[in-house]
Design a protein around this motif. Structure first.
Motif, short mmCIF file in Angstrom:
data_model
loop_
_atom_site.label_atom_id
_atom_site.label_comp_id
_atom_site.label_asym_id
_atom_site.label_seq_id
_atom_site.Cartn_x
_atom_site.Cartn_y
_atom_site.Cartn_z
N ALA A 51 11.66 11.32 -17.05
CA ALA A 51 11.57 11.54 -15.60
C ALA A 51 12.97 11.58 -15.00
CB ALA A 51 10.74 10.44 -14.95
N ARG A 52 13.02 11.86 -13.69
CA ARG A 52 14.27 11.76 -12.93
C ARG A 52 14.05 10.82 -11.77
NH1 ARG A 52 17.91 15.10 -14.99
NH2 ARG A 52 17.25 17.10 -15.88
N ASP A 53 15.07 10.01 -11.46
CA ASP A 53 14.95 9.12 -10.33
C ASP A 53 15.41 9.82 -9.05
OD1 ASP A 53 17.74 9.10 -10.33
OD2 ASP A 53 17.90 7.12 -11.26
N SER A 54 15.44 9.10 -7.94
CA SER A 54 15.75 9.71 -6.65
C SER A 54 17.16 10.27 -6.59
CB SER A 54 15.56 8.68 -5.53
OG SER A 54 16.39 7.56 -5.75
N ALA A 55 18.06 9.76 -7.46
CA ALA A 55 19.43 10.26 -7.51
C ALA A 55 19.59 11.43 -8.46
CB ALA A 55 20.38 9.12 -7.90
N GLY A 56 18.50 11.81 -9.14
CA GLY A 56 18.56 12.93 -10.08
C GLY A 56 18.94 12.54 -11.49
N ALA A 57 19.10 11.23 -11.76
CA ALA A 57 19.46 10.77 -13.10
C ALA A 57 18.24 10.76 -14.01
CB ALA A 57 20.06 9.36 -13.02
N THR A 58 18.47 10.97 -15.31
CA THR A 58 17.39 11.00 -16.29
C THR A 58 16.94 9.59 -16.66
OG1 THR A 58 18.43 12.99 -17.21
CG2 THR A 58 16.67 11.99 -18.50
N VAL A 59 15.63 9.40 -16.76
CA VAL A 59 15.06 8.10 -17.11
C VAL A 59 14.05 8.29 -18.24
CG1 VAL A 59 13.88 6.04 -16.27
CG2 VAL A 59 15.27 7.40 -14.70
N ALA A 60 14.21 7.52 -19.32
CA ALA A 60 13.25 7.54 -20.43
C ALA A 60 12.34 6.32 -20.30
CB ALA A 60 13.99 7.51 -21.76
N ILE A 61 11.03 6.55 -20.37
CA ILE A 61 10.06 5.47 -20.20
C ILE A 61 9.27 5.29 -21.48
CG2 ILE A 61 8.07 4.64 -18.90
CD1 ILE A 61 10.06 7.31 -17.25
N GLU A 62 9.27 4.06 -22.01
CA GLU A 62 8.46 3.71 -23.18
C GLU A 62 7.30 2.86 -22.71
OE1 GLU A 62 7.02 3.51 -27.00
OE2 GLU A 62 8.61 4.79 -26.19
N LEU A 63 6.07 3.23 -23.10
CA LEU A 63 4.85 2.56 -22.64
C LEU A 63 4.18 1.80 -23.78
CD1 LEU A 63 3.41 5.50 -20.55
CD2 LEU A 63 3.95 3.27 -19.62
N LYS A 64 3.72 0.58 -23.47
CA LYS A 64 2.97 -0.23 -24.41
C LYS A 64 1.86 -0.97 -23.67
CE LYS A 64 5.72 0.59 -27.93
NZ LYS A 64 5.26 1.45 -29.05
#
Length: 231
Positions: A148-161
């Motif tokens: 995803a991208r946050d409000s500043a446009g930076a990339t975010v990787a999300i790991e779900l468990k």
């Protein structure tokens, strides 16, 4: 997939330099162009690797002057960044190639799969201004659950468990190391999301700069309406 067990040394040259001294290792060359260097320990994490897209060129002492004892040299170059792996092979112990065909992909536990789908649909739960890039973002070492991208446009990787423990944090750490090599994505930060997160996992995540997020699965499904509860 090509598998080579060889006595070799490995040098990574890019934004930094890293050296693996002479030892017996497993070299994996995948159909997608990635090259991974494994030892007999360290679980499934490679000692070093080159992500696709990349090119592999193999030279011999007949082609160029190599160090004494080197029977062949692999030069693996990234086609997206100025980095390469140089693998000097001194002895080849085994080589085989196998066509693995098309992989059907990872079939996740029902709740984890539902969490992924629901969070992708409700990505704003991670913060105001978040936008989805894609689910199951492929990397050479496995798919990242959500990118995803946050409000500043930076990339975010999300790991779900379902239940977050130290292994999940380690898994996300490996993804972040790999994703941050991609200049089109870097810098990439991580969010570790689960229905329950163990204290030890939170401590490790905080130490590595990874944000933790507890998810209310019932609320995400619309089963539990928190606004209608007294407590």
């Amino acid at each position: 997939m090509r598998l080579v067990i060889a006595k070799c040394s490995v040098d990574y040259v890019g934004r930094l330099k890293a050296h693996l001294p002479l030892a017996v290792r497993l070299l994996l060359v995948k159909a997608d162009g990635s090259v991974l260097v494994h030892s007999d320990g360290g679980s499934y994490k490679p000692l070093n690797w080159m992500s696709p897209p990349a090119t592999l060129r193999i030279v011999s002492p007949d082609d160029v002057e190599l160090e004494d004892g080197v029977i062949s040299q692999w030069i693996v170059k990234s086609t997206k960044a100025d980095e390469q792996l140089i693998i000097n092979i001194y002895e080849e112990l085994h080589e085989s190639s196998h066509d693995l065909g098309v992989d059907p992909g990872l079939i996740k536990d029902g709740v984890e799969a539902d969490l992924q789908r629901l969070l992708a649909e409700q990505i704003e739960l991670l913060g105001v201004g978040f936008t989805l890039i894609r689910r199951e973002y492929f990397t050479a070492i496995g798919p990242v659950d959500i990118l995803a991208r946050d409000s500043a446009g930076a990339t975010v990787a999300i790991e779900l468990k379902r239940r977050g423990d130290i292994d999940g944090v380690e898994q996300l750490t490996r993804y972040l190391e790999l994703l941050n090599r991609d200049p089109l994505l870097a810098p990439v930060r991580g969010i570790f999301a689960a229905q329950q997160i163990k204290p030890q996992a939170k401590t490790l995540a905080n130490d590595r700069g990874i944000e933790c997020k507890t998810l209310d699965y019932d609320a995400m499904r619309g089963v539990d309406d928190s606004a209608s509860r007294l407590f």
